[in-house]
Motif scaffolding. Structure first.
Motif, PDB file in Angstrom:
ATOM      1  N   ALA A   1       0.471  -1.468  -0.129  1.00 24.68           N
ATOM      2  CA  ALA A   1      -0.141  -0.267   0.175  1.00 24.68           C
ATOM      3  C   ALA A   1       0.798   1.044  -0.118  1.00 24.68           C
ATOM      4  CB  ALA A   1      -1.131   0.433   1.193  1.00 24.68           C
ATOM      5  N   PHE A   2       1.246   0.887   0.921  1.00 26.08           N
ATOM      6  CA  PHE A   2       3.357   2.254   1.116  1.00 26.08           C
ATOM      7  C   PHE A   2       3.990   2.755  -0.048  1.00 26.08           C
ATOM      8  CE2 PHE A   2       7.166   4.066   1.569  1.00 26.08           C
ATOM      9  CZ  PHE A   2       6.836   4.862   2.432  1.00 26.08           C
ATOM     10  N   ALA A   3       4.260   1.810  -1.468  1.00 27.74           N
ATOM     11  CA  ALA A   3       4.608   1.865  -2.300  1.00 27.74           C
ATOM     12  C   ALA A   3       3.900   1.747  -3.435  1.00 27.74           C
ATOM     13  CB  ALA A   3       4.834   0.323  -2.833  1.00 27.74           C
ATOM     14  N   THR A   4       2.254   1.939  -2.990  1.00 28.26           N
ATOM     15  CA  THR A   4       1.761   2.109  -4.130  1.00 28.26           C
ATOM     16  C   THR A   4       1.245   3.199  -4.087  1.00 28.26           C
ATOM     17  OG1 THR A   4       0.326  -0.178  -4.169  1.00 28.26           O
ATOM     18  CG2 THR A   4      -0.995   1.691  -5.253  1.00 28.26           C
ATOM     19  N   LEU A   5       1.238   3.970  -2.703  1.00 30.24           N
ATOM     20  CA  LEU A   5       0.758   5.412  -3.186  1.00 30.24           C
ATOM     21  C   LEU A   5       1.864   6.320  -3.437  1.00 30.24           C
ATOM     22  CD1 LEU A   5      -1.359   6.981  -1.334  1.00 30.24           C
ATOM     23  CD2 LEU A   5      -0.409   7.236   0.493  1.00 30.24           C
ATOM     24  N   LEU A   6       3.142   6.223  -2.787  1.00 24.81           N
ATOM     25  CA  LEU A   6       4.386   6.898  -3.213  1.00 24.81           C
ATOM     26  C   LEU A   6       4.441   6.518  -5.323  1.00 24.81           C
ATOM     27  CD1 LEU A   6       7.340   5.968  -1.221  1.00 24.81           C
ATOM     28  CD2 LEU A   6       5.648   7.806  -0.996  1.00 24.81           C
ATOM     29  N   SER A   7       3.933   5.312  -5.992  1.00 24.06           N
ATOM     30  CA  SER A   7       4.241   5.197  -7.060  1.00 24.06           C
ATOM     31  C   SER A   7       3.256   6.170  -7.609  1.00 24.06           C
ATOM     32  CB  SER A   7       3.471   4.318  -7.476  1.00 24.06           C
ATOM     33  OG  SER A   7       4.461   3.960  -8.774  1.00 24.06           O
ATOM     34  N   CYS A   8       2.141   6.527  -6.890  1.00 24.27           N
ATOM     35  CA  CYS A   8       0.963   7.331  -7.342  1.00 24.27           C
ATOM     36  C   CYS A   8       0.960   8.872  -7.188  1.00 24.27           C
ATOM     37  CB  CYS A   8      -0.246   7.021  -7.029  1.00 24.27           C
ATOM     38  SG  CYS A   8      -1.172   5.425  -7.743  1.00 24.27           S
ATOM     39  N   LEU A   9       2.074   8.837  -6.496  1.00 28.90           N
ATOM     40  CA  LEU A   9       2.741  10.394  -6.349  1.00 28.90           C
ATOM     41  C   LEU A   9       3.747  11.298  -7.336  1.00 28.90           C
ATOM     42  CD1 LEU A   9       2.381  12.637  -4.776  1.00 28.90           C
ATOM     43  CD2 LEU A   9       4.476  12.019  -2.919  1.00 28.90           C
ATOM     44  N   GLY A  10       4.835   9.850  -7.594  1.00 25.22           N
ATOM     45  CA  GLY A  10       5.261  10.244  -8.752  1.00 25.22           C
ATOM     46  C   GLY A  10       4.494  11.201 -10.024  1.00 25.22           C
ATOM     47  N   ARG A  11       3.536  10.505 -10.479  1.00 24.34           N
ATOM     48  CA  ARG A  11       2.511  10.556 -11.488  1.00 24.34           C
ATOM     49  C   ARG A  11       1.806  11.837 -10.912  1.00 24.34           C
ATOM     50  NH1 ARG A  11       3.187   5.155 -11.714  1.00 24.34           N
ATOM     51  NH2 ARG A  11       1.558   5.273 -10.640  1.00 24.34           N
ATOM     52  N   ALA A  12       1.336  12.124  -9.767  1.00 27.58           N
ATOM     53  CA  ALA A  12       0.171  12.786  -9.351  1.00 27.58           C
ATOM     54  C   ALA A  12       0.801  14.196 -10.416  1.00 27.58           C
ATOM     55  CB  ALA A  12       0.175  12.598  -8.302  1.00 27.58           C
ATOM     56  N   ARG A  13      -0.651  14.964 -10.475  1.00 30.19           N
ATOM     57  CA  ARG A  13      -0.431  16.280 -10.999  1.00 30.19           C
ATOM     58  C   ARG A  13      -2.187  16.991  -9.649  1.00 30.19           C
ATOM     59  NH1 ARG A  13       3.886  15.579 -10.900  1.00 30.19           N
ATOM     60  NH2 ARG A  13       4.605  16.124 -12.833  1.00 30.19           N
ATOM     61  N   GLY A  14      -2.109  17.980  -9.874  1.00 26.49           N
ATOM     62  CA  GLY A  14      -3.380  18.718  -9.118  1.00 26.49           C
ATOM     63  C   GLY A  14      -4.319  17.863  -7.886  1.00 26.49           C
ATOM     64  N   SER A  15      -5.211  17.902  -8.018  1.00 27.99           N
ATOM     65  CA  SER A  15      -5.649  17.369  -7.165  1.00 27.99           C
ATOM     66  C   SER A  15      -5.880  16.272  -6.484  1.00 27.99           C
ATOM     67  CB  SER A  15      -7.385  17.181  -7.211  1.00 27.99           C
ATOM     68  OG  SER A  15      -8.228  18.457  -7.339  1.00 27.99           O
ATOM     69  N   THR A  16      -5.301  15.250  -7.440  1.00 24.80           N
ATOM     70  CA  THR A  16      -4.756  13.979  -6.365  1.00 24.80           C
ATOM     71  C   THR A  16      -3.072  14.119  -6.166  1.00 24.80           C
ATOM     72  OG1 THR A  16      -5.596  12.817  -9.380  1.00 24.80           O
ATOM     73  CG2 THR A  16      -3.487  12.216  -7.833  1.00 24.80           C
ATOM     74  N   HIS A  17      -2.548  15.296  -6.693  1.00 24.16           N
ATOM     75  CA  HIS A  17      -1.347  15.696  -5.706  1.00 24.16           C
ATOM     76  C   HIS A  17      -1.473  15.851  -4.517  1.00 24.16           C
ATOM     77  CE1 HIS A  17       2.654  17.140  -5.019  1.00 24.16           C
ATOM     78  NE2 HIS A  17       2.842  16.038  -5.326  1.00 24.16           N
ATOM     79  N   GLN A  18      -2.308  16.684  -4.170  1.00 24.31           N
ATOM     80  CA  GLN A  18      -3.028  17.500  -2.601  1.00 24.31           C
ATOM     81  C   GLN A  18      -3.197  16.183  -2.363  1.00 24.31           C
ATOM     82  OE1 GLN A  18      -5.409  20.553  -3.554  1.00 24.31           O
ATOM     83  NE2 GLN A  18      -5.763  21.202  -1.258  1.00 24.31           N
ATOM     84  N   ALA A  19      -3.773  15.664  -2.697  1.00 21.04           N
ATOM     85  CA  ALA A  19      -4.483  14.203  -1.574  1.00 21.04           C
ATOM     86  C   ALA A  19      -3.801  13.259  -1.299  1.00 21.04           C
ATOM     87  CB  ALA A  19      -6.179  13.410  -2.560  1.00 21.04           C
ATOM     88  N   ILE A  20      -2.700  12.783  -2.387  1.00 19.36           N
ATOM     89  CA  ILE A  20      -1.534  12.099  -1.606  1.00 19.36           C
ATOM     90  C   ILE A  20      -0.536  12.494  -0.479  1.00 19.36           C
ATOM     91  CG2 ILE A  20       0.337  10.699  -2.691  1.00 19.36           C
ATOM     92  CD1 ILE A  20      -1.648  10.448  -4.930  1.00 19.36           C
ATOM     93  N   THR A  21      -0.377  13.861  -0.424  1.00 21.22           N
ATOM     94  CA  THR A  21       0.563  14.517  -0.560  1.00 21.22           C
ATOM     95  C   THR A  21       0.021  15.032   1.477  1.00 21.22           C
ATOM     96  OG1 THR A  21       0.046  17.050  -1.186  1.00 21.22           O
ATOM     97  CG2 THR A  21       2.071  15.025  -1.678  1.00 21.22           C
ATOM     98  N   GLU A  22      -1.236  15.418   1.543  1.00 26.45           N
ATOM     99  CA  GLU A  22      -2.024  15.515   2.559  1.00 26.45           C
ATOM    100  C   GLU A  22      -2.520  13.926   3.078  1.00 26.45           C
ATOM    101  OE1 GLU A  22      -5.119  18.971   0.770  1.00 26.45           O
ATOM    102  OE2 GLU A  22      -5.816  17.433   1.439  1.00 26.45           O
ATOM    103  N   ALA A  23      -2.468  13.031   2.684  1.00 20.96           N
ATOM    104  CA  ALA A  23      -2.378  11.888   3.353  1.00 20.96           C
ATOM    105  C   ALA A  23      -0.463  11.648   4.257  1.00 20.96           C
ATOM    106  CB  ALA A  23      -2.979  10.751   2.104  1.00 20.96           C
ATOM    107  N   LEU A  24      -0.618  11.520   3.492  1.00 18.25           N
ATOM    108  CA  LEU A  24       0.675  10.985   3.557  1.00 18.25           C
ATOM    109  C   LEU A  24       1.705  12.146   4.502  1.00 18.25           C
ATOM    110  CD1 LEU A  24       3.290  10.217   0.414  1.00 18.25           C
ATOM    111  CD2 LEU A  24       2.106   8.377   2.255  1.00 18.25           C
ATOM    112  N   GLY A  25       1.270  13.348   5.128  1.00 16.09           N
ATOM    113  CA  GLY A  25       2.242  14.375   5.864  1.00 16.09           C
ATOM    114  C   GLY A  25       1.191  14.350   7.127  1.00 16.09           C
ATOM    115  N   SER A  26      -0.265  13.252   7.055  1.00 17.41           N
ATOM    116  CA  SER A  26      -1.398  13.781   8.037  1.00 17.41           C
ATOM    117  C   SER A  26      -0.139  12.353   8.914  1.00 17.41           C
ATOM    118  CB  SER A  26      -2.481  13.524   7.508  1.00 17.41           C
ATOM    119  OG  SER A  26      -2.647  14.991   7.262  1.00 17.41           O
ATOM    120  N   LEU A  27       0.685  11.828   9.290  1.00 18.27           N
ATOM    121  CA  LEU A  27       0.625  10.451   8.907  1.00 18.27           C
ATOM    122  C   LEU A  27       0.917  10.919  11.309  1.00 18.27           C
ATOM    123  CD1 LEU A  27       3.217   8.833   6.628  1.00 18.27           C
ATOM    124  CD2 LEU A  27       0.558   7.541   7.693  1.00 18.27           C
TER     125      LEU A  27
END
Length: 530
Positions: free
Chosen positions: A93-119
């Motif tokens: 799950a962690f590797a998948t989230l990081l993989s998505c982050l590497g390709r993410a832009r806009g709202s997707t990027h914001q959603a992933i960084t907020e989720a990781l940043g709130s650990l």
């Protein structure tokens, strides 16, 4: 098959169906993420893949309201990462989230960084300060010097709203910080209390952080001062109750990394050291829950600060126009001596979204000051050229040096926050970001803002004229305008973005989100591996 597993399969099929509309996907994602949080043991590889596909689903990302759904998907993957008993699935799950982050832009990027940043992180205990500090009375200025054991004499000189006098051989300063109009006794006293706490705990270790020596009058961090000596004029409204704090500090305390006055601008190596030191100090103290909440003033719109619930302050996650970015960088609360303005320290007992938000604001402040450093070589070149074109000073910028500053800020902050050096390639392109910063910061493309009718209504006629003349209007031109008749265009930039528009440098917002989230992730993993 347990009922929960049947329901799980149904939700996954809904998300995989190409005919499902946005609302169906939203409900399915919300329920699926709830399972990930409440019963993570039933989550399998298929669920992880399904949530990852949601993050890149064009049906979802094309919707204006996509952020809420994307947050659910990213939060679901984070829940698997943090709560699943199967280590292999958690790591997937962690590797998948990081993989998505590497390709993410806009709202997707914001959603992933907020989720990781709130650990969740282990923060520890913070200081406990008295709610009502005691107040001493100083009837004559000499009493302050005597009580403090300082041998000095008037006259003071004003630096902002502080009275400053050299002592000894001139290498140290006595500073009397006067309460501003909106200060509270507890708020101003907090600066002294934080100085005492930081000097005692020395969380910065061997980093060259100069912490001023706080002065108390008797046992009181605050004192009521006598009338100011004649000839002293403050540049801002002072509190009518006349209370203040005092401290001793190094003369470099008021040196700024982007101010050509005094000792001049630091050279290339020195500016890297200054910003690197500030980044590591911000990171180290933030990592222990002690967050400096105002490295520089950040506004979306200063004009609206009196009538907006958010006081016009800048929320970087929204990606809106950044008001008067160059002016905001003029006197940062950090320099070669370390951090300053201790009244802005706050203790956060637990991590989470607000923790991540302040980390992003610190990164933003550091990178804006980095950009302003090059402009300080020609501070008079600002606004609009005589031929009507925006001032263009891109030639003042050194792209490799700016890229090095960006890289240094991230790595030194990471070292301070996570406690270990960053390994590998940074999760952003410092060279590309430097080029975009030069394009937007090196040209004054956005100078205008609008004084709206609703803001004019809060002013008297005199305040209206004074407001306009303080922002470039001649007294004659200001007098010719009638308050409350029309919106008034004023030129207060440069801003990053047009009035009421998005920020013109979205790459900067994306980069600081990535930086903050990466620091949190590395700290989280380090804590869980011990």
């Amino acid at each position: 098959m347990p009922m929960t597993a049947v329901e799980l399969l149904r939700l996954e099929k809904t998300l995989a169906c190409e005919h499902a509309d946005f609302m169906e996907k939203y409900l399915a994602t919300t329920n699926l993420s709830s399972y990930a949080r409440l019963t993570p043991e039933i989550i399998d590889r298929r669920t992880i893949t399904t949530l990852a596909e949601v993050l890149e689903d064009p049906v979802v990302t094309s919707e204006r309201q996509s952020l809420t759904l994307l947050r659910e998907a990213a939060g679901g993957l984070t829940a698997v990462f943090t709560g699943h008993g199967n280590r292999e699935l958690a790591e997937l799950a962690f590797a998948t989230l990081l993989s998505c982050l590497g390709r993410a832009r806009g709202s997707t990027h914001q959603a992933i960084t907020e989720a990781l940043g709130s650990l969740p992180l282990n923060i520890g205990q913070g200081p406990c300060f008295p709610a009502a500090p005691c107040m001493a009375e100083v009837k004559e200025w000499q009493e302050l010097f005597t009580a403090s054991g300082v041998s000095t004499a008037l006259p003071f000189a004003f630096a902002g709203r502080s009275l400053v006098a050299p002592i000894g051989r001139g290498d140290r300063l006595l500073v009397v910080k006067l309460a501003a109009e909106n200060d509270t006794e507890a708020g101003l006293a907090r600066e002294i209390l934080w100085m005492e706490h930081i000097r005692k705990t020395s969380l910065h270790g061997d980093l060259p952080f100069h912490v001023p020596e706080p002065l108390r009058v008797g046992a009181s961090p605050l004192f009521r001062y006598p009338p100011l000596p004649r000839g002293l004029i403050s540049g801002r409204p002072l509190h009518p109750a006349r209370f203040a704090i005092a401290y001793l500090t190094d003369r470099r305390y008021f040196d700024y990394p982007n101010d050509p006055a005094g000792n001049g601008l630091p050279d290339e190596n020195h500016i890297v050291d200054i910003l690197g030191l500030a980044a590591e100090l911000f990171g180290r103290y933030t990592g222990r829950g002690i967050i400096h909440t105002a490295p520089i003033p950040l506004f979306h719109n200063r004009v609206q600060s009196q009538r907006r619930d958010d006081m016009g302050l800048y929320d970087w996650t929204l990606g809106g126009r950044l008001d008067q970015w160059l002016s905001s960088c003029r006197h940062p609360n950090f320099g070669g001596s370390g951090l300053r303005d201790f009244e802005h320290f706050e203790f956060f007992p637990s991590s989470g979204y607000s923790f991540y938000w302040h980390m992003g604001a610190q990164f933003l402040s550091l990178l804006l000051v980095a950009g302003s450093y090059f402009r300080a070589q020609a501070p008079e070149q600002i606004g609009t050229a005589p031929d009507g074109r925006p001032v263009d000073v891109r030639h003042l910028y050194d792209e490799p040096l700016l890229a090095s500053l960006i890289d240094t800020v991230f790595k030194r902050y990471h070292l301070g926050f996570a406690g270990v050096p960053f390994q590998g390639r940074p999760p952003f392109d410092a060279g590309r970001l430097a080029r975009r910063m030069i394009e937007e910061m090196g040209r004054d493309l956005h100078m205008e803002e609008v004084l709206r009718l609703v803001d004019q209504e809060r002013m008297s006629d005199l305040e209206f004229r004074e407001f306009l003349t303080s922002r470039g209007y001649t007294p004659k031109a200001a007098a010719a305008l009638k308050r409350g008749r029309d919106n008034v265009v004023i030129f207060t930039g440069p801003h990053l973005g047009g009035f009421n528009q998005p920020i013109s440098l979205p790459e900067l917002v994306e980069a600081i989100a990535t930086m903050a989230a990466t620091c949190v992730v590395q700290r989280y993993r380090a804590e869980r591996s011990n």
